[in-house]
Structure formats: C-alpha cells, structure tokens
Write a protein that holds these residues in place. Structure first.
Motif, short mmCIF file in Angstrom:
data_model
loop_
_atom_site.label_atom_id
_atom_site.label_comp_id
_atom_site.label_asym_id
_atom_site.label_seq_id
_atom_site.Cartn_x
_atom_site.Cartn_y
_atom_site.Cartn_z
N ARG A 1 0.83 -1.20 0.00
CA ARG A 1 0.00 0.00 0.00
C ARG A 1 0.87 1.26 0.00
NH1 ARG A 1 -4.19 -0.16 4.44
NH2 ARG A 1 -5.11 -1.63 3.01
N ARG B 1 2.38 1.85 -3.38
CA ARG B 1 1.39 2.37 -4.33
C ARG B 1 1.09 3.83 -4.02
NH1 ARG B 1 -1.79 -1.66 -4.16
NH2 ARG B 1 -1.34 -2.54 -6.20
N TYR C 1 -15.08 -9.82 -8.25
CA TYR C 1 -15.47 -8.41 -8.10
C TYR C 1 -15.87 -7.85 -9.45
CZ TYR C 1 -13.76 -7.65 -3.32
OH TYR C 1 -13.58 -7.65 -1.96
N GLY D 1 -6.57 -1.89 -4.25
CA GLY D 1 -5.34 -1.27 -3.76
C GLY D 1 -5.52 0.20 -3.41
N ARG E 1 -8.69 2.48 0.22
CA ARG E 1 -8.66 3.34 1.41
C ARG E 1 -8.18 4.75 1.12
NH1 ARG E 1 -9.34 0.88 6.45
NH2 ARG E 1 -9.49 -1.38 6.30
N MET F 1 -13.23 4.89 6.00
CA MET F 1 -14.30 4.23 6.75
C MET F 1 -15.45 3.78 5.85
SD MET F 1 -13.40 4.54 9.99
CE MET F 1 -14.80 4.67 11.06
N LEU G 1 -16.88 3.59 1.80
CA LEU G 1 -16.54 3.72 0.38
C LEU G 1 -17.37 4.82 -0.26
CD1 LEU G 1 -16.44 -0.06 -0.60
CD2 LEU G 1 -14.48 1.47 -0.45
N PHE H 1 -23.90 -3.19 5.55
CA PHE H 1 -23.20 -1.94 5.25
C PHE H 1 -21.69 -2.15 5.30
CE2 PHE H 1 -21.28 2.12 6.27
CZ PHE H 1 -21.91 2.97 5.38
N TRP I 1 -20.46 -4.18 2.21
CA TRP I 1 -20.59 -3.66 0.83
C TRP I 1 -20.25 -2.19 0.71
CZ3 TRP I 1 -20.64 -7.49 -2.33
CH2 TRP I 1 -21.23 -8.70 -1.93
N ARG I 2 -20.17 -1.49 1.82
CA ARG I 2 -20.01 -0.05 1.71
C ARG I 2 -18.76 0.49 2.40
NH1 ARG I 2 -22.95 -0.21 -1.94
NH2 ARG I 2 -24.96 0.75 -2.27
N THR I 3 -17.93 -0.40 2.94
CA THR I 3 -16.74 0.11 3.62
C THR I 3 -15.48 -0.52 3.02
OG1 THR I 3 -16.59 -1.62 5.28
CG2 THR I 3 -18.06 0.23 5.78
N PRO I 4 -14.37 0.19 3.11
CA PRO I 4 -13.10 -0.40 2.65
C PRO I 4 -12.79 -1.71 3.38
CG PRO I 4 -12.83 1.93 3.00
CD PRO I 4 -14.19 1.59 3.55
N LEU I 5 -13.15 -1.75 4.67
CA LEU I 5 -12.86 -2.98 5.42
C LEU I 5 -13.63 -4.17 4.83
CD1 LEU I 5 -11.51 -4.39 7.79
CD2 LEU I 5 -13.50 -3.81 9.18
N GLY I 6 -14.91 -3.95 4.54
CA GLY I 6 -15.71 -5.02 3.94
C GLY I 6 -15.16 -5.42 2.59
N TYR I 7 -14.74 -4.43 1.84
CA TYR I 7 -14.12 -4.67 0.53
C TYR I 7 -12.90 -5.57 0.72
CZ TYR I 7 -11.73 -3.31 -3.85
OH TYR I 7 -11.10 -3.30 -5.06
N GLU I 8 -12.11 -5.28 1.74
CA GLU I 8 -10.90 -6.05 1.97
C GLU I 8 -11.22 -7.45 2.50
OE1 GLU I 8 -8.60 -3.46 4.46
OE2 GLU I 8 -8.16 -2.09 2.80
N ARG J 1 -13.83 -9.20 1.80
CA ARG J 1 -14.26 -10.00 0.66
C ARG J 1 -13.08 -10.35 -0.24
NH1 ARG J 1 -17.68 -7.02 -2.62
NH2 ARG J 1 -17.25 -5.10 -1.50
N ALA J 2 -12.15 -9.40 -0.37
CA ALA J 2 -10.98 -9.68 -1.21
C ALA J 2 -10.16 -10.83 -0.62
CB ALA J 2 -10.12 -8.43 -1.35
N ALA K 1 -3.13 -5.80 -3.12
CA ALA K 1 -3.85 -4.55 -2.89
C ALA K 1 -3.41 -3.88 -1.59
CB ALA K 1 -5.35 -4.82 -2.85
N VAL L 1 -3.42 -5.20 1.41
CA VAL L 1 -4.22 -5.64 2.56
C VAL L 1 -3.39 -6.65 3.35
CG1 VAL L 1 -6.32 -6.80 3.29
CG2 VAL L 1 -6.34 -5.32 1.26
#
Lengths: 516, 401
Positions: free
Chosen positions: A334, A337, A357, A366, A369, A378, A380, B232, B235-242, B244-245, B256, B258
C-alpha cells in the motif's frame, strides 16, 4: 505437409451455430480440415474458436449445423463419441494428475488389466514405449508427472490422446504455457505426427507460430469465419487485419526516449524466493523518468521476485530501493502504491484482479482506502468509484456491458485492460509492468503497448519485464538481461536477438553498456 | 425456447440451493412422519401455526405464536451475522455458540455485579461487555489462525466446549450461582434489562391475552440493526471490501496492500462481537439470568444453518432466521396439536443443513479458498465437522442437565 499431399477432408463442420444468452458464439461457421494437414484456427479471445472446438469434441451441442468426419455425418454428443471418431483434444490447461506417473496418466480410464483387477504395469509401459517411439516423443513412463517441466507434461497429454486412438488432434493454445525452446520442440513433434498421418487443428493467436507450423488457416472474428487462408500465400499483417477487423500496428511506433533525471534507484538488492533460496543476488540499476527499461531473461531467473520486492509484496533481504531520495525498501504494497509506484502483476487472474469483483471494484483494488474512494478510510465513496470506473472503462476501451459486470466474465484482454487502466489511471511515477500482454489478444496487445509508450512519454519511469523477447526489444529504451538473480548486462535497445539470447542463458560477456 | 432475462436467471440460480434444501427437508421430514404413523399434513399445520400463527386448529393465539417466533429469531439474526461475516473472508466460524455464551456470561456478570446502576449506564455496559467477551472468544481463534495457522474450524469448536463447560461451572457452584442450590445465576439488575415492545402489564388485554405474555423486546431492533450494520460493513466500507478480497484471493488482497493476517483477526473480532451481542441481548431481553437452558443452547449452531441458508447475505439471514425461528417456536404447537414430537424440528433443521452442505459447499470450494499457512481443509471435512458439532456438541448436555 502441404495441400497437394493432403487429400480428402478429415473434418467438415457446416453451418455451425451456437448462441449463448446475449452472444452468438458461433454463427454459421464452416470449417474444413484436410487429412494430414496442420490447420490453424486463429482469432482473438472470444472469437468463438474454443466454442467451435468444444462442439467438435462433443462438449458443447450446437444449435444448428452438421459435422462430417472423413466424409460421413457424425453425431458427436460427448467426448466419448469424439474419441470413437478418432478426435482427441489437448487442452490448454492440462488434465493430468500430478502424483501419478506418466504411464498412469496416459492409461487413466483405459488401464490395461491383469488377473481381472490389477493394473498391468509391464503392459502399460510397453504400450507407452511403443507409442512414444513411433512418434519420437521421448518420455519416461515411470516419471512422476508433477515433477516434469510443462513442455513434457504437454507431451504426456499428447501421448494420452494418441493412446486413445486419435487421428485428429485438437491443440488448444498449446504454446501459451511453453518457453520458446519448448515451443520449438513441440513443433518438431507436430511435424512428426503429421508425417505419421495425423491431422492437427492448432488453435492460436500467436501469428508467427501459426505461419511457422500450419498449412492452412481459418480466421474467426466475433463468431464468424472471416477468412480461409493458405499459409504460404499470406503474411502476419493480413491475418492480423482479418482477426481484428482493421489494420493493426504490429510494430510499436515510438519516438526516441527523452529520459529525464533518475527517479528510481535499486542498489545491490537481494531477496529470496518462496522456497527460501536466494532469487536476487545483488541487483542494481537506475531508472530515469521517461524511459522504458526492459528486463529480459529466461523465466525463473529472479525477474518475478524483483518486481514483487519493488512492489512491496515480497521482502528484500538486503540492498536498497530509492524513489527519488526516499528509501522505500521496506514499504509494503500500500505504501509503495501510495508513493507513486504502480504495478501490473504478472499473474493477472490470481493477483491483479479479484475475479468475483465487478469491473468497478477491481478498478480501485489497492486504492480502496485512499481519500478519493473512501471517506476517511471508513466508508466507500460509491459514486466516486463509479465515476472513476466509467472514465477508465471509456479511456482504456474495456469492453463490457457495464461497470458492474464481474471481471470473471471478461476476456483476458479486457481483464488485463482493467489492471492497466487502474495502474496507469493515476499518473504513477514508476510503473512496474510484468508480462503486461501475456495471454491477451492482438488488439489488446497493440493497445497496451501504445499505452506503455504513452506513459513513458508522459515522464513515467517504466520497468518492463517480459518473457517475450520481441516485446522487450520493440518497447524498451535499454535492456537489462537477467541471469540467475543478477543483471549480467545492460544493453542498448537495438541489441540483436542472438546476443540477448546468449546473455540470457549465461553466455556472452556482459558489458554494462548503455547503463545510465 | 422462451428466453428468461438474465437477472431473473441469476436470481433463480441463487435461490435454487436454499429453496431446494428447505423443500428437500420438508419432504423427507414428511416421509419420516408418515412412516412412523403420523399425518404429515397435520404435523406441518401445527408447525405453521406455532411458527407463523396461521392455520391454527387448536385455538392458539396467533399474536402469541408470532411473538414467540420473534423471540427465537432475534438471537439468530445476530449469530447468523457472526457466521456469515467470516464466511466472506473465507473463514468458517463454527464458534458462534461459544461466542454467544461468552456474551451471555459477560452480560450476566456485569448485570449482576452492577445491578444498582441505572439503565442508561448499565444497559450499554452489559451489551458492550457481551460484545467484548464474544470478540475476545472469537479473537483467540482469529489470532491463532493468523499467527500459527491453526485452523479456525478446530479452534472454534474447542472454544465452544470451553464456553459450554464454563457456563456450567459458573452457575453450578461457581461465582455466579444464586444462593440456594439452584443451577441459575442471580438476576441481572433492572437497569440491565431490555424493555419489552408491548407494555409489561398483566391487566391490559392485547390480542385477547394480557400484554405481559408477549415477550418480544427491543432486542429485535438491535438485531435488525446488526444485520444492517453487517450489510453496510460488507458492501459499503473499505474494510468489507478487503474482507471480501481476502476471501476471494489472498494474493490479490496482498497485492492490494491488505494485510491478510490483520484482516483475519479483525473479521473474527467483529464476528465474535455480533455473537456476543446476541448472547447479551438474550440475557438482557428474555432470560434476565443465566440458567441451565444455556447448557443445551444451540443458537450458535443454528446460526451456521442460518448463514448457509441465507447465502451470507443480509436479506438471506433475515429470511433464514425467520424460518428457523418459526421452526423452533412451532415445534411445541406441533407436539400439542398433532402429537408429533417436537424433535422433528431438529430433524428438519439437520436435513436442511445436510442438503445445503451437500450443495452449497461444492460452490464455496471455488469461492472460498483455504486460508493462511495451514494445510487446506477440504470443504467436505469442514461440513462434516460443522454437522458433527451440531449433532454431538449440544445433545449430550441435555442428558446431564
């Protein structure tokens, strides 16, 4: 091996049509393959080559059309029928059991049996030896398959198909996984097979190979046949134009580089491979703004590890990496990048993308955040992500219904464009491009090459790692040759291929000419 | 051939497994009832009556049935989330039960110890305490996974046992036991109790019964909020995104930027907090003290079925919780009206889980790769472990309590 020798058609496919929801994969396709020829089936990814071959092999049932094998109509409803008609398929991804011996893999499903229930080792070995000798396919029946190099594993697949009595062999992108040397060996094998009376259908989008090995060529584009060509009477440019549907630049057009100051400095870098053995044994080079430094080398000589260390996904065991004046050696992915080092990874599907995705989500991989795409890391910013995705999809010509389409469903070229778009989209200072065009179609290769040069012209320092010597030579401003974890020489861009080849295999005398 | 629009096809394909599993279970369950001399129609009528308050034949009060179902649904929602979230990260949290009990114990301990504090202070204390305890319990497995590579299925199962026996110790001769030899704890203070939604009044008649019999409490809203937070977060936070990744491709996640280890730990902590909240809400909203019914509690195990049947989505968890809540609540009515043992409910539940395990796990084999440095456990083994826990983890408790 030419059309005069080959006689009656071995395979005739007439008016083959197959529609999937939303796309017509094959639209009235005619294909005639003469007995004893190498027939190349070319086309970009998604042109319908694989569908057509899977129909011939019985894995897919066409909506319309008929198939004739050796002049008689054939009903092929499964691989079993295809095998019965003497059709064999060597898949791009091998269907071998790694822990089985070569013999066991070849025999699998048709094992010779002794005493009612026991695998007859002796007979199996004898049959395989007979087969391999007949076609000049050197193979040790007792070797453990998983230990063999990829080229030999492919040979096992071929022997397996021959063992099942195939006279018509379909090879799906057989050179995609091979080194140049292994490809040459494969072509030798194919020639021997043709001499022995076999018919070969060769699926590829590598035009040089097609011209080298085939007798006739069928070109497909968007589900239709757009040309039947005789290899001797055509050339790379004509095939490429047919495949893509427009004139294609096979050579990269670029102005001479105007290198700026050194922006990226690697000093005596060392690192270990996954297995813990030294992979980098002291690598040093400098990268200037506005130049492309190509890294040439046989795969497995540490290039992958170099890129990973520079991108922050592998730890260096020694040495330094400087971005401007900043020591970025210990940065994680991170931080690298965020400080302006972009990375196109060599493994597109497993590393560069999350296949489950959407395009939009992958375009922020990547950067999830960063302030641009999240509110204080916090929440997106969905609308910002969407806007960014829409912009990049347009700018980088990513062909998909919309930005919510899953990456998994896209062609290799479009998947790669997602990565290229993401990594270039933010004007990086340094771009690490590892195998940026591996396994993508001509149109996408042309596009990615143009973008790499454009990126260079914008002042980005580009490090290009590629197994394709041609790609290295046509794009790079300087070429660093890698051998056993070291740069053995830095050569000018116009170095002859022979000299690079020699250096890549440890020969020649490395002079660090062209060093910055 | 008529062409079905793609979104509809995708939806149908997605719903095929859960709907098919439920149908399968009910058909087999019906055969079992018929084969043992009962009438499946009457049995299921009783089940529907007890679960949903409709088609009642024995004069049951519909409102009361619905209220009872909601009592069962409430903890399932939160515990279901506690299983579904780690699923997304490729982790199989079999330990929701232990985390649930940890939450219940913490809630009880705090609620008893500070029983005199007023609600505005004590209520947040017991709920947050329950979440912290659940997070701690799950965090142990998360840290082990991230550091030593110990498989979370094994560690969470073992932690379930620890929690179950700990509860037993605490209220049989342990520090939480109520004086007088009963296997129950002291009640938590009034300030620690969640209000009922309907007035707790013996004289007020609502839907034909005194309103105090309806025990639905505001924990329902907490539970629904928990599901919303889960969706939420995912699907709506960077943490959730990570998260799932990490569940999809650890290499892509690492690429990425993480930290896979950190994400595993954080995921387990959050999941444990949800399960702990479920336990705390159950104490604060329904039982008000720790009793021997917690010896044989299966909420955390049912949550696995909820998460699987709900396909790990918020809406799915709500629907699956309602199904399992209704089954549990309906069992007693079925027993009374149709004379079919309420144990049939457990059979149905096991059948649903079985048929999901048979279908669903073949799908997640592709989507949820093995985690960490530990040798990958085949999904079939995980399924077997999960079902085994479900089958053996709880029932023996019943014999001894």
């Amino acid at each position: 091996m030419s059309e005069q020798v080959s006689g009656a058609p071995a395979v005739e496919m007439r008016g083959i049509t197959k529609a999937w929801p939303g796309v017509i994969a094959n639209n009235g396709v005619d294909l005639t393959v003469r007995a004893g020829e190498v027939h190349a089936l070319v086309g970009e990814n998604g042109a319908g080559k694989s569908t057509l071959m899977n129909i011939l092999y019985g894995l897919i049932h066409p909506d319309a059309g008929e198939i004739l094998i050796n002049g008689t109509p054939a009903r092929i409803t499964g691989a079993r029928d295809a095998i019965a008609h003497g059709i064999g398929m060597v898949h791009q991804h091998f269907m071998l059991i790694p822990v089985f011996s070569v013999g066991e893999n070849v025999m699998l499903g048709r094992e010779p049996v002794t005493g009612g229930a026991f695998y007859d080792h002796a007979r199996a070995r004898k049959e395989i030896e007979a087969l391999t000798q007949r076609y000049g396919l050197a193979l040790d029946p007792d070797a453990r398959t998983g230990d063999l190099p990829v080229g030999l594993q492919q040979r096992v697949e071929i022997v397996k198909v021959l063992y099942r009595g195939a006279n018509i062999l379909i090879l799906d992108e057989p050179t995609g996984v091979l080194t140049p040397q292994e490809s040459i060996e494969l072509f030798g094998v194919l020639r021997d097979l043709v001499k022995a009376g076999k018919t070969i259908i060769f699926i590829s989008h590598k035009l040089r190979e097609v011209l080298e090995i085939s007798d006739r060529i069928t070109v497909m584009r968007r589900g239709k046949v757009v040309g039947h060509l005789t290899t001797k009477e055509t050339n790379e440019q004509e095939i490429a134009t047919l495949m893509v549907g427009r004139e294609v630049l096979l050579r990269v057009e670029k102005k001479p580089a105007e290198p700026g100051p050194v922006t990226f400095r690697v000093e005596n870098l060392t690192a270990s491979s996954d297995r813990g053995v030294p992979a980098l044994r002291g690598v040093s080079f400098e990268l200037r703004q506005g130049e492309i430094l190509g890294i040439a080398g046989v795969e497995g000589n540490g290039q992958s590890e170099l890129v990973e260390v520079l991108a922050g996904t592998r730890r260096a065991t020694g040495g330094r990496v400087l971005l401007g004046d900043r020591d970025v050696t210990a940065f994680d992915a991170r931080m690298e990048r965020d400080s302006g080092i972009a990375h196109i990874p060599e493994d597109r599907r497993g590393t560069g993308l999350v296949l489950a995705y959407s395009i939009a989500d992958n375009l922020v991989l990547g950067r999830q955040r960063t302030p641009a795409f999240s509110w204080h890391g916090m929440v997106l910013r969905i609308s910002a992500i969407k806007a960014w995705a829409k912009r990049l999809v347009k700018e980088f010509d990513i062909r998909a219904g919309n930005i919510d389409v899953l990456a998994r469903t896209l062609s290799g070229g479009n998947q790669q464009k997602i990565i290229v778009a993401r990594e270039m989209g933010n004007r990086p200072r340094v771009l690490l491009a590892a195998q940026p065009t591996r396994g993508v179609d001509i149109g996408a290769i042309e596009f990615i090459h143009r973008r790499l040069v454009a990126e260079r012209d914008e002042g980005t320092a580009v490090l290009l790692v590629s197994a394709e010597l041609e790609e290295i030579r046509s794009l790079s401003d300087r070429i660093a040759v890698f051998y056993e974890g070291r740069i053995v020489s830095i050569e000018p861009a116009d170095t002859p291929e022979e000299r690079l080849g020699l250096l890549m295999t440890g020969g020649g005398s490395g002079t660090r000419t062209g060093a910055a | 051939m008529p062409r079905i629009p793609e979104p509809l096809r995708r939806l149908t394909r997605g719903l095929a497994v859960p709907v098919g599993s439920v149908l399968f279970a009910f058909v087999v369950g019906g055969l079992i009832v018929a084969g043992t001399g009962g009438d499946p129609v009457v049995a299921y009528q009783g089940l529907v009556c007890g679960g949903l308050g409709i088609l009642c034949s024995g004069g049951e009060n519909s409102a009361l049935q619905i209220s009872n179902t909601i009592i069962f649904v409430t903890p399932l929602l939160m515990a279901g989330v506690a299983v579904a979230l780690p699923f997304r990260a490729g982790l199989f949290n079999i330990g929701a039960e232990g985390q649930y009990l940890a939450g219940a114990v913490a809630c009880t301990a705090i609620g008893v110890k500070f029983s005199t504090l007023p609600a505005p202070i004590l209520l947040p204390m017991v709920l947050l305490g329950g979440m912290a305890a659940g997070a701690f319990w799950a965090g142990i497995a998360g840290v082990l996974k991230a550091t030593t590579g110990a498989h979370e299925v094994v560690t969470t199962i073992m932690l379930n046992y620890v929690a179950q026996w700990l509860v037993r110790y605490l209220i049989i001769g342990g520090p939480l036991q109520l004086q007088g030899g009963f296997s129950v704890s002291s009640p938590i203070g009034p300030g620690a109790q969640l209000a009922t939604i309907l007035p707790n009044d013996n004289h007020r008649i609502l839907f034909g019964l005194p309103s105090s019999v309806y025990r639905i409490h505001v924990g329902l809203f907490i539970a629904l909020a928990a599901v919303a937070v889960f969706a939420f977060l995912l699907w709506r936070t960077p943490l959730g995104y990570e998260i799932r990744a990490v569940g999809q491709s650890q290499r892509a996640a690492r690429y990425a930027g993480v930290s896979v280890r950190r994400t595993i730990i954080v995921t387990m902590l959050i999941a444990g907090a949800f399960a702990g909240l479920a336990g705390a809400v159950q104490i604060a909203g329904v039982d008000h003290n720790l009793t021997d019914i917690y010896f044989s509690d299966t909420t955390g195990f049912d949550a696995i079925a909820v998460a699987l049947l709900g396909l790990g989505s918020g809406v799915g968890i709500v629907l699956a919780s309602i199904l399992f809540g209704a089954l549990h609540a309906g069992g007693s009515v079925m027993q009374a009206d149709a004379g079919i043992s309420s144990s049939l409910v457990l059979v149905l539940q096991a059948l649903i889980l079985f048929s999901i395990g048979a279908n669903f796990l073949s799908a997640i084999k592709v989507r949820l790769p093995a985690i960490g440095r530990s040798p990958s456990t085949p999904p079939a083994a995980i399924a077997a472990a999960a079902t085994a826990t479900e089958a053996t983890g709880a029932p023996p408790e019943k014999d001894t309590s």
